[in-house]
Design a protein around this motif. Structure first.
Motif, PDB file in Angstrom:
ATOM      1  N   GLY A 199      -7.669  -5.914   4.022  1.00  0.00           N
ATOM      2  CA  GLY A 199      -8.106  -7.294   4.270  1.00  0.00           C
ATOM      3  C   GLY A 199      -7.289  -8.309   3.492  1.00  0.00           C
ATOM      4  O   GLY A 199      -6.062  -8.231   3.445  1.00  0.00           O
ATOM      5  N   GLY A 200      -7.980  -9.239   2.853  1.00  0.00           N
ATOM      6  CA  GLY A 200      -7.295 -10.304   2.111  1.00  0.00           C
ATOM      7  C   GLY A 200      -7.154 -10.002   0.632  1.00  0.00           C
ATOM      8  O   GLY A 200      -6.980 -10.911  -0.183  1.00  0.00           O
ATOM      9  N   THR A 251       2.425  -7.981   3.297  1.00  0.00           N
ATOM     10  CA  THR A 251       2.765  -8.008   1.868  1.00  0.00           C
ATOM     11  C   THR A 251       3.660  -9.190   1.499  1.00  0.00           C
ATOM     12  O   THR A 251       3.489  -9.798   0.445  1.00  0.00           O
ATOM     13  N   VAL A 282       7.723   4.957  13.300  1.00  0.00           N
ATOM     14  CA  VAL A 282       7.169   6.249  13.721  1.00  0.00           C
ATOM     15  C   VAL A 282       6.658   6.131  15.153  1.00  0.00           C
ATOM     16  O   VAL A 282       5.925   5.185  15.484  1.00  0.00           O
ATOM     17  N   ALA A 319       0.838  -1.206   0.000  1.00  0.00           N
ATOM     18  CA  ALA A 319       0.000   0.000   0.000  1.00  0.00           C
ATOM     19  C   ALA A 319       0.873   1.256   0.000  1.00  0.00           C
ATOM     20  O   ALA A 319       0.709   2.138  -0.855  1.00  0.00           O
ATOM     21  N   VAL A 379      -2.585 -14.434  -4.853  1.00  0.00           N
ATOM     22  CA  VAL A 379      -3.583 -14.850  -5.849  1.00  0.00           C
ATOM     23  C   VAL A 379      -4.382 -13.638  -6.303  1.00  0.00           C
ATOM     24  O   VAL A 379      -4.726 -12.770  -5.485  1.00  0.00           O
ATOM     25  N   ALA A 384      -0.878 -15.068  -0.152  1.00  0.00           N
ATOM     26  CA  ALA A 384      -0.959 -16.246  -1.021  1.00  0.00           C
ATOM     27  C   ALA A 384      -0.736 -15.851  -2.476  1.00  0.00           C
ATOM     28  O   ALA A 384      -0.639 -16.705  -3.352  1.00  0.00           O
ATOM     29  N   GLU A 438       9.447   3.201   7.154  1.00  0.00           N
ATOM     30  CA  GLU A 438       9.125   1.794   7.419  1.00  0.00           C
ATOM     31  C   GLU A 438       9.798   1.360   8.721  1.00  0.00           C
ATOM     32  O   GLU A 438      10.994   1.542   8.891  1.00  0.00           O
ATOM     33  N   ALA A 439       9.006   0.757   9.601  1.00  0.00           N
ATOM     34  CA  ALA A 439       9.523   0.350  10.906  1.00  0.00           C
ATOM     35  C   ALA A 439      10.599  -0.730  10.798  1.00  0.00           C
ATOM     36  O   ALA A 439      11.591  -0.726  11.534  1.00  0.00           O
ATOM     37  N   GLY A 493      -5.387  -6.924  -0.551  1.00  0.00           N
ATOM     38  CA  GLY A 493      -4.542  -5.740  -0.696  1.00  0.00           C
ATOM     39  C   GLY A 493      -3.557  -5.799  -1.842  1.00  0.00           C
ATOM     40  O   GLY A 493      -3.142  -4.764  -2.366  1.00  0.00           O
ATOM     41  N   ILE A 494      -3.172  -7.013  -2.248  1.00  0.00           N
ATOM     42  CA  ILE A 494      -2.232  -7.111  -3.369  1.00  0.00           C
ATOM     43  C   ILE A 494      -2.995  -6.946  -4.678  1.00  0.00           C
ATOM     44  O   ILE A 494      -2.640  -6.119  -5.515  1.00  0.00           O
ATOM     45  N   GLN A 495      -4.051  -7.721  -4.832  1.00  0.00           N
ATOM     46  CA  GLN A 495      -4.744  -7.708  -6.135  1.00  0.00           C
ATOM     47  C   GLN A 495      -5.380  -6.356  -6.439  1.00  0.00           C
ATOM     48  O   GLN A 495      -5.563  -6.009  -7.593  1.00  0.00           O
TER      49      GLN A 495
HETATM   50  C1  LIG Z   1      -1.845 -15.560   4.565  1.00  0.00           C
HETATM   51  C2  LIG Z   1      -2.284 -14.362   3.743  1.00  0.00           C
HETATM   52  C3  LIG Z   1      -2.733 -14.572   2.440  1.00  0.00           C
HETATM   53  C4  LIG Z   1      -3.095 -13.471   1.652  1.00  0.00           C
HETATM   54  N1  LIG Z   1      -3.419 -13.703   0.347  1.00  0.00           N
HETATM   55  C5  LIG Z   1      -3.696 -12.647  -0.470  1.00  0.00           C
HETATM   56  C6  LIG Z   1      -3.952 -12.876  -1.848  1.00  0.00           C
HETATM   57  O1  LIG Z   1      -3.909 -13.999  -2.326  1.00  0.00           O
HETATM   58  N2  LIG Z   1      -4.238 -11.785  -2.638  1.00  0.00           N
HETATM   59  C7  LIG Z   1      -4.276 -10.508  -2.128  1.00  0.00           C
HETATM   60  O2  LIG Z   1      -4.559  -9.558  -2.879  1.00  0.00           O
HETATM   61  N3  LIG Z   1      -4.030 -10.278  -0.806  1.00  0.00           N
HETATM   62  C8  LIG Z   1      -3.739 -11.302   0.027  1.00  0.00           C
HETATM   63  N4  LIG Z   1      -3.477 -11.084   1.352  1.00  0.00           N
HETATM   64  C9  LIG Z   1      -3.650  -9.732   1.896  1.00  0.00           C
HETATM   65  C10 LIG Z   1      -2.482  -8.822   1.581  1.00  0.00           C
HETATM   66  O3  LIG Z   1      -1.280  -9.463   1.926  1.00  0.00           O
HETATM   67  C11 LIG Z   1      -2.662  -7.505   2.367  1.00  0.00           C
HETATM   68  O4  LIG Z   1      -3.944  -6.947   2.124  1.00  0.00           O
HETATM   69  C12 LIG Z   1      -1.619  -6.470   1.968  1.00  0.00           C
HETATM   70  O5  LIG Z   1      -0.326  -7.000   1.987  1.00  0.00           O
HETATM   71  C13 LIG Z   1      -1.681  -5.270   2.902  1.00  0.00           C
HETATM   72  O6  LIG Z   1      -0.622  -4.412   2.552  1.00  0.00           O
HETATM   73  P1  LIG Z   1      -0.212  -3.211   3.496  1.00  0.00           P
HETATM   74  O7  LIG Z   1       0.870  -2.466   2.826  1.00  0.00           O
HETATM   75  O8  LIG Z   1      -1.451  -2.471   3.892  1.00  0.00           O
HETATM   76  O9  LIG Z   1       0.276  -3.908   4.857  1.00  0.00           O
HETATM   77  P2  LIG Z   1       1.729  -4.442   5.290  1.00  0.00           P
HETATM   78  O10 LIG Z   1       2.388  -5.198   4.210  1.00  0.00           O
HETATM   79  O11 LIG Z   1       1.560  -5.131   6.597  1.00  0.00           O
HETATM   80  O12 LIG Z   1       2.547  -3.108   5.473  1.00  0.00           O
HETATM   81  C14 LIG Z   1       2.352  -2.229   6.565  1.00  0.00           C
HETATM   82  C15 LIG Z   1       3.714  -1.751   6.977  1.00  0.00           C
HETATM   83  O13 LIG Z   1       3.585  -0.699   7.939  1.00  0.00           O
HETATM   84  C16 LIG Z   1       4.713  -0.778   8.783  1.00  0.00           C
HETATM   85  N5  LIG Z   1       4.444  -0.040  10.022  1.00  0.00           N
HETATM   86  C17 LIG Z   1       3.535  -0.315  10.980  1.00  0.00           C
HETATM   87  N6  LIG Z   1       3.617   0.578  11.986  1.00  0.00           N
HETATM   88  C18 LIG Z   1       4.589   1.455  11.644  1.00  0.00           C
HETATM   89  C19 LIG Z   1       5.159   2.611  12.276  1.00  0.00           C
HETATM   90  N7  LIG Z   1       4.736   3.031  13.472  1.00  0.00           N
HETATM   91  N8  LIG Z   1       6.154   3.262  11.647  1.00  0.00           N
HETATM   92  C20 LIG Z   1       6.620   2.850  10.425  1.00  0.00           C
HETATM   93  N9  LIG Z   1       6.119   1.751   9.792  1.00  0.00           N
HETATM   94  C21 LIG Z   1       5.126   1.081  10.392  1.00  0.00           C
HETATM   95  C22 LIG Z   1       4.870  -2.264   9.012  1.00  0.00           C
HETATM   96  O14 LIG Z   1       6.177  -2.591   9.465  1.00  0.00           O
HETATM   97  C23 LIG Z   1       4.549  -2.826   7.636  1.00  0.00           C
HETATM   98  O15 LIG Z   1       5.699  -3.078   6.857  1.00  0.00           O
HETATM   99  C24 LIG Z   1      -3.078 -12.152   2.187  1.00  0.00           C
HETATM  100  C25 LIG Z   1      -2.628 -11.953   3.490  1.00  0.00           C
HETATM  101  C26 LIG Z   1      -2.225 -13.041   4.259  1.00  0.00           C
HETATM  102  C27 LIG Z   1      -1.708 -12.786   5.645  1.00  0.00           C
END
Ligand SMILES: Cc1cc2nc3c(=O)[nH]c(=O)nc-3n(C[C@H](O)[C@H](O)[C@H](O)COP(=O)(O)OP(=O)(O)OC[C@H]3O[C@@H](n4cnc5c(N)ncnc54)[C@H](O)[C@@H]3O)c2cc1C
Length: 369
Positions: A328-329, A44, A168, A16, A50, A48, A34-35, A331-333
């Motif tokens: 949610g599940g 991320t 942060v 994201a 997909v 999975a 990034e923490a 976030g990649i797609q």
């Molecule tokens: C088992 C599993 C299967 C999945 N399968 C799929 C799939 O098939 N297809 C799909 O589209 N999605 C899938 N998802 C969902 C997808 O992985 C997430 O929706 C997506 O990765 C969310 O991205 P993000 O950047 O919001 O979160 P994250 O990748 O968690 O990134 C958030 C970042 O914020 C950082 N952070 C937090 N607090 C602080 C702070 N105070 N200061 C600085 N940095 C901070 C964290 O360290 C982290 O790196 C799956 C998830 C899981 C767990």
């Protein structure tokens, strides 16, 4: 005094934060904090991977469909690697969840019902008595690493900065700027983007805001050796209509998830042995192979808002505070369309049409305020 002065500071370098960072860096100075040492370390890097068009509610499906063109034809500056590899998604029912099966098939023109015999030829380890009905969809695997790394590269090329080991700890408002404190330095920014995944409500609290009510939910994965005597490379992802487990063949192994959705506090997630064992038991009941060994396992947090729709937009309670959370599940797609949409809102661009206007309202954090 700030160490960095930028238009937009982004908290979190998952898909994201990096997606919107790459998008905004075209026209704004951006910096991502990034923490962790490794961007993509949390959800991320644990997905999975997909791409499934009929997954999630209508807003998710809109974002997924709007991401397709990017996925099929990614800009060369992001990656020269194809991001999608086609594979099917096979949904089965043994009768116990036939209501869910029917709802899914009737609710999506993308799902095509096939005969149990066809389903068994696609995945020969399924027990015939467990396949009363079956349906297939054209799903794809996503090369998450190539996308994430490609966006990091492009963001830097466009002048953006990524600071790792930069958790942060404090967010304060000074005049019309945000001051963001981390071990990597103090950042001053006109806009702060909260892309902190499972920690997004905690980050909001640092800015003195009420939580949106995001719930991180654990989901685990076990890696099993592929059964001998089968070419698993062409198997679709498969599982029951009521998501009690699913299985994806990957590089000579089988990934099996218990498909749990256990709410918990944000943390570096790890699998619960009992949850894994119960999930693998449900898998074993549907297939003709035995689970003899788990090669490795992992867990990640899928973070949901109460309505299971992402939260994207400015918080009406705090000027310049932007949410990009609750994916949610999915976030990649959804990330190509979500990044573009989020960037357009920050830049003050008007919605491209009525359907985008509706989607913006569905994503707006104001619905929780
Ligand atoms: C088992 C599993 C299967 C999945 N399968 C799929 C799939 O098939 N297809 C799909 O589209 N999605 C899938 N998802 C969902 C997808 O992985 C997430 O929706 C997506 O990765 C969310 O991205 P993000 O950047 O919001 O979160 P994250 O990748 O968690 O990134 C958030 C970042 O914020 C950082 N952070 C937090 N607090 C602080 C702070 N105070 N200061 C600085 N940095 C901070 C964290 O360290 C982290 O790196 C799956 C998830 C899981 C767990």
């Amino acid at each position: 005094m700030a160490d960095y002065d930028v238009d937009v500071a982004i908290i979190g370098a998952g898909i994201a934060g990096i997606g919107i960072g790459a998008e905004l860096a075209r026209s704004r100075s951006v910096l991502v904090l990034e923490a962790e040492e490794q961007p993509g370390y949390h959800a991320t890097g644990r997905s999975a991977a997909v791409y499934l068009k009929h997954y999630g509610n209508d807003t998710i499906r809109w974002l997924t469909a709007r991401s397709e063109a990017f996925y099929l034809n990614p800009p060369a500056e992001v990656t020269e690697t194809p991001l999608l590899s086609p594979r099917g998604e096979l949904m089965i029912t043994d009768g116990s969840d036939e209501d869910v099966f029917i709802r899914q098939v009737e609710g999506s023109a993308l799902l095509r019902e096939i005969s149990p015999r066809e389903a068994l030829s696609l995945v020969p380890i399924l027990r015939p008595e467990k396949v009363r009905r079956a349906a297939i969809e054209n799903a794809s695997d996503i090369d998450v690493h190539a996308l994430h790394q490609g966006w990091i590269k492009v963001m830097r090329k466009r002048g953006g900065t990524l600071l790792c080991n930069a958790r942060v700890s404090k967010l304060t408002r000074e005049g019309n700027r945000w001051l963001i404190e981390s071990p990597a330095g103090v950042v001053s920014a006109a806009v702060v983007v909260n892309a902190a995944g499972a920690w997004a409500d905690k980050v909001a609290a640092m800015a003195g805001l009420d939580p949106i009510g995001l719930t991180p939910c654990r989901r685990s994965m076990a890696v099993l050796p592929a059964p001998e005597g089968y070419d698993v490379s062409r198997w679709p992802v498969f599982g029951p209509a009521r998501e009690l487990w699913y299985c994806k063949a990957e590089a000579g192994t089988l990934y099996v998830s218990p498909a749990e959705e256990d709410p918990m506090e944000p943390h570096d997630a790890y699998p619960d042995d009992m949850v894994l064992a119960e999930g693998l038991d449900r898998f074993e009941q549907a297939v003709t192979i035995r689970v003899t060994r788990i090669e490795r396992s992992w867990a990640g947090l899928r973070t949901f808002a109460r309505d299971r729709t992402p939260v994207i937009g400015f918080d009406p309670a705090a000027e310049g505070f932007f949410w990009l959370a609750g994916q949610g599940g999915y976030g990649i797609q959804t990330s190509p369309a979500a990044s573009r949409l989020a960037s357009a809102i920050i830049l003050g661009e008007k919605a491209a049409g009525d359907d985008e206007r509706t989607v913006r309202a569905q994503l707006d954090p104001a619905r929780f305020r």
